[in-house]
Write a protein that holds these residues in place. Structure first.
Motif, PDB file in Angstrom:
ATOM      1  N   ARG A   7      23.859  52.427  61.374  1.00 42.66           N
ATOM      2  CA  ARG A   7      24.237  51.246  60.559  1.00 42.66           C
ATOM      3  C   ARG A   7      24.232  51.616  59.089  1.00 42.66           C
ATOM      4  N   ALA A   8      25.192  51.071  58.346  1.00 41.00           N
ATOM      5  CA  ALA A   8      25.232  51.282  56.904  1.00 41.00           C
ATOM      6  C   ALA A   8      25.978  50.119  56.265  1.00 41.00           C
ATOM      7  N   GLU A   9      25.623  49.829  55.035  1.00 38.17           N
ATOM      8  CA  GLU A   9      26.332  48.797  54.287  1.00 38.17           C
ATOM      9  C   GLU A   9      26.343  49.169  52.812  1.00 38.17           C
ATOM     10  N   GLY A  10      27.360  48.711  52.128  1.00 39.90           N
ATOM     11  CA  GLY A  10      27.483  49.032  50.717  1.00 39.90           C
ATOM     12  C   GLY A  10      28.817  48.560  50.175  1.00 39.90           C
ATOM     13  N   LEU A  11      29.100  48.946  48.933  1.00 38.69           N
ATOM     14  CA  LEU A  11      30.319  48.521  48.261  1.00 38.69           C
ATOM     15  C   LEU A  11      31.376  49.623  48.304  1.00 38.69           C
ATOM     16  N   VAL A  12      32.614  49.202  48.487  1.00 34.12           N
ATOM     17  CA  VAL A  12      33.764  50.104  48.372  1.00 34.12           C
ATOM     18  C   VAL A  12      34.469  49.758  47.067  1.00 34.12           C
ATOM     19  N   PRO A  13      34.362  50.624  46.031  1.00 37.85           N
ATOM     20  CA  PRO A  13      34.989  50.327  44.742  1.00 37.85           C
ATOM     21  C   PRO A  13      36.434  50.831  44.667  1.00 37.85           C
ATOM     22  N   PHE A  14      37.245  50.118  43.893  1.00 40.31           N
ATOM     23  CA  PHE A  14      38.641  50.491  43.688  1.00 40.31           C
ATOM     24  C   PHE A  14      38.902  50.584  42.191  1.00 40.31           C
ATOM     25  N   LYS A  15      39.357  51.761  41.759  1.00 42.67           N
ATOM     26  CA  LYS A  15      39.615  51.970  40.332  1.00 42.67           C
ATOM     27  C   LYS A  15      41.107  52.178  40.122  1.00 42.67           C
ATOM     28  N   ASP A  16      41.629  51.470  39.145  1.00 43.87           N
ATOM     29  CA  ASP A  16      43.054  51.545  38.830  1.00 43.87           C
ATOM     30  C   ASP A  16      43.245  52.335  37.544  1.00 43.87           C
ATOM     31  N   PHE A  17      44.055  53.387  37.633  1.00 39.15           N
ATOM     32  CA  PHE A  17      44.312  54.199  36.442  1.00 39.15           C
ATOM     33  C   PHE A  17      45.564  53.735  35.692  1.00 39.15           C
ATOM     34  N   GLY A  18      46.245  52.726  36.244  1.00 41.44           N
ATOM     35  CA  GLY A  18      47.441  52.221  35.583  1.00 41.44           C
ATOM     36  C   GLY A  18      47.332  50.730  35.360  1.00 41.44           C
ATOM     37  N   SER A  19      48.308  49.989  35.870  1.00 42.32           N
ATOM     38  CA  SER A  19      48.319  48.543  35.682  1.00 42.32           C
ATOM     39  C   SER A  19      48.374  47.792  37.010  1.00 42.32           C
ATOM     40  N   LYS A  20      47.930  48.453  38.065  1.00 40.74           N
ATOM     41  CA  LYS A  20      48.015  47.822  39.388  1.00 40.74           C
ATOM     42  C   LYS A  20      46.901  46.810  39.649  1.00 40.74           C
ATOM     43  N   LEU A  21      45.812  46.902  38.902  1.00 38.97           N
ATOM     44  CA  LEU A  21      44.689  45.983  39.123  1.00 38.97           C
ATOM     45  C   LEU A  21      44.259  45.311  37.820  1.00 38.97           C
ATOM     46  N   THR A  22      45.232  44.888  37.032  1.00 35.53           N
ATOM     47  CA  THR A  22      44.925  44.140  35.811  1.00 35.53           C
ATOM     48  C   THR A  22      44.566  42.699  36.181  1.00 35.53           C
ATOM     49  N   ASP A  23      44.086  41.955  35.195  1.00 37.68           N
ATOM     50  CA  ASP A  23      43.563  40.608  35.451  1.00 37.68           C
ATOM     51  C   ASP A  23      44.553  39.678  36.144  1.00 37.68           C
ATOM     52  N   ASP A  24      45.850  39.830  35.836  1.00 38.51           N
ATOM     53  CA  ASP A  24      46.825  38.906  36.397  1.00 38.51           C
ATOM     54  C   ASP A  24      47.392  39.364  37.746  1.00 38.51           C
TER      55      ASP A  24
END
Length: 209
Positions: free
Chosen positions: A154-171
């Motif tokens: 068993r394991a649990e935790g966070l999977v982070p996603f980092k955007d180096f461009g504009s794919k995950l901007t606020d809008d």
């Protein structure tokens, strides 16, 4: 003549008594019938009351819990891959902190039924409303980040996603997250979890500590 009159009077008297007696007998009988009818009506009413369906409030007292569909965020899927079977659940997305910056993350829980698997961030990808895909990245210094080691229990935790461009901007809105096999690629994923409706990055709550 007098004798005849007396006889007639006696006969009339006898008839009067008979009529009176009949009338007297009829009234109690009618009263008895009315009482019996009243009693029957009352019993029927009571029976109807006692046998009527009861309220279903008791069954709904604690509320109705509707489980999440397996393929939605919040649901648990039975996932089979190369050399493993596991129960994997994905919770609602959060904004975690990585080196002083906010970063999109999904909390996951893995319970292995057999074998072992790697569920590190680079095995995951998030999809946006515009159909862009952004893969997860290992080593983002996010607290409780899921590790890269093989999981056999068993394991649990966070999977982070980092955007180096504009794919995950606020809008930008995201629609789903998916788990892939050996590593992220364009092949069909092992499992995917859809959000009930697209959510903008700006509307995702911060991770509570």
């Amino acid at each position: 003549m007098n004798h005849t009159k007396m006889t007639a009077v006696a006969v009339c008297a006898a008839l009067s008594l008979a009529v009176a007696g009949c009338s007297s007998d009829d009234e109690p009988a009618n009263a008895s019938d009315a009482s019996s009818a009243s009693s029957t009506t009352t019993q029927t009413s009571v029976d109807a009351t006692t046998t009527a369906p009861t309220s279903s409030a008791s069954s709904a007292q604690g509320g109705v819990v509707t489980p999440k569909p397996q393929d939605e965020v919040g649901g648990t899927q039975h996932v089979t891959g190369q050399g493993f079977t596991a129960q994997i659940s994905v919770a609602e997305p959060v904004m975690a902190e990585s080196i002083g910056r906010k970063i999109l993350a999904f909390p996951i829980t893995v319970i292995v039924d057999s074998g072992a698997l790697v569920a590190s961030p680079n095995h995951w990808a998030v999809r946006t409303l515009s159909s862009d895909s952004v893969k997860g990245l290992n080593g983002q210094s996010v607290t409780t980040e899921i590790g890269t080691a093989s999981i056999d229990s068993r394991a649990e935790g966070l999977v982070p996603f980092k955007d180096f461009g504009s794919k995950l901007t606020d809008d930008v809105s995201i629609t789903e997250v998916a788990l892939y096999g050996d590593s992220y690629q364009n092949d069909p994923p092992l499992a995917r979890w859809k959000l009930p409706e697209p959510i903008a990055i700006r509307d995702i709550p911060a991770l509570t500590k």
